[in-house]
Design an enzyme around this catalytic site. Structure first.
Site, PDB file in Angstrom:
ATOM      1  N   HIS A 187       0.815  -1.219   0.000  1.00 35.90           N
ATOM      2  CA  HIS A 187       0.000   0.000   0.000  1.00 35.90           C
ATOM      3  C   HIS A 187       0.847   1.266   0.000  1.00 35.90           C
ATOM      4  O   HIS A 187       1.880   1.351   0.653  1.00 35.90           O
ATOM      5  CB  HIS A 187      -0.931   0.008   1.215  1.00 35.90           C
ATOM      6  CG  HIS A 187      -0.203   0.067   2.532  1.00 35.90           C
ATOM      7  ND1 HIS A 187       0.165   1.241   3.134  1.00 35.90           N
ATOM      8  CD2 HIS A 187       0.229  -0.921   3.358  1.00 35.90           C
ATOM      9  CE1 HIS A 187       0.786   0.994   4.266  1.00 35.90           C
ATOM     10  NE2 HIS A 187       0.845  -0.327   4.431  1.00 35.90           N
ATOM     11  N   ASP A 188       0.389   2.241  -0.764  1.00 33.61           N
ATOM     12  CA  ASP A 188       0.974   3.591  -0.775  1.00 33.61           C
ATOM     13  C   ASP A 188       2.420   3.630  -1.260  1.00 33.61           C
ATOM     14  O   ASP A 188       3.129   4.620  -1.042  1.00 33.61           O
ATOM     15  CB  ASP A 188       0.872   4.248   0.611  1.00 33.61           C
ATOM     16  CG  ASP A 188      -0.550   4.297   1.124  1.00 33.61           C
ATOM     17  OD1 ASP A 188      -1.356   5.032   0.534  1.00 33.61           O
ATOM     18  OD2 ASP A 188      -0.872   3.587   2.096  1.00 33.61           O
ATOM     19  N   GLY A 221       4.992  -1.109   2.854  1.00 33.88           N
ATOM     20  CA  GLY A 221       4.164   0.085   2.702  1.00 33.88           C
ATOM     21  C   GLY A 221       4.951   1.381   2.634  1.00 33.88           C
ATOM     22  O   GLY A 221       5.938   1.571   3.338  1.00 33.88           O
TER      23      GLY A 221
END
Length: 259
Positions: A121-122, A139
């Site tokens: 994520h991200d 992440g």
């Protein structure tokens, strides 16, 4: 041109598919997905809610794009996984969408993501990168343009890897890897410049020599890092590559790898 969509694929009526796309058997295309033109999804590709894909990508069997983050803080926010143009995404690659932290996961253009690698994520992956088999990006990792990560590399959350870096296979890092360098060994260390990569990319001998001098100051000096970077800027500044090195190292949140 018309799309070629296998009758054995599922495409949600709300998904937006561009022109001249090929979607193979057993693919699953969720709602709230946008896929551009000239993309080829081989069999058994899963494209989930919130995925945005540009043009000219090739996605191999078993890839999962846009799955929800593996982050216990995630509460179902409206986030995206954004993939640019002309990427090759090999078998079983997983790209998770963003969280409230940044709102999106981004993979740029002209990248090769090899079998089984993971984009959490991200994460932000630039363009022109090669990321090897089974490499895992945690992440909010940032990978700048034209970086090469070999197989089975583990990158700790929040780390940044600079442009034109070469990371040796099986390495793991919990710190930033500055641009134009090679990094390997256990624990991971600065192993000199990525000379072969820089020459292949057309960097002049003059620029390479300046970069070499900059890292000699950064890694051989006993001064405080702030003082080393000031010396680099004062003695070698006025060159975009040197400015990039100084900005990268001075803005590092996790510190750069040891020499």
């Amino acid at each position: 041109m018309a799309n070629k969509i296998s009758p054995l694929a599922y495409v949600d009526p709300e998904a937006k598919i561009g022109e001249n796309c090929e979607i193979g058997p057993f693919c699953f295309i969720d709602k709230n997905v946008v896929i551009g033109d000239n993309n080829r999804l081989m069999n058994s590709v899963t494209v989930l809610y919130g995925t945005r894909m540009g043009n000219g990508n090739v996605v191999f069997p078993g890839a999962v794009l846009g799955a929800v983050p593996q982050d216990l803080k995630f509460r179902g926010e409206e986030t995206t996984a954004e993939i640019g143009d002309n990427n090759t995404i090999r078998e079983n690659v997983t790209i998770n969408r963003g969280t409230a932290a940044k709102g999106k996961t981004v993979v740029g253009s002209n990248n090769l993501l090899m079998e089984g690698m993971h984009v959490a994520h991200d994460v932000f992956v630039g363009s022109g990168c090669i990321i090897g088999n089974s490499t895992k990006l945690a992440g909010e990792v940032v990978i700048d343009d034209f970086a090469i990560l070999s197989a089975n590399v583990l990158v700790h959350q929040f780390c940044r890897i600079g442009s034109y870096v070469m990371v040796g296979g099986g390495s793991r890092t919990s710190q930033d890897i500055p641009p134009f360098t090679m990094a390997a060994r256990e624990p991971i260390k600065y192993c000199g410049l990525n000379l072969v990569g820089l020459r292949r990319r057309g960097f002049s001998s003059e620029v390479i020599e300046k970069v070499h001098k900059a890292y000699k100051i950064i890694y051989d000096s006993e001064k405080l890092m702030k003082e080393r970077l000031e010396e680099v800027r004062e003695t070698l500044g006025g060159c975009k590559e040197i400015d990039y090195i100084v900005d990268f190292c001075s803005s590092s949140q996790r510190g750069i790898i040891a020499g």
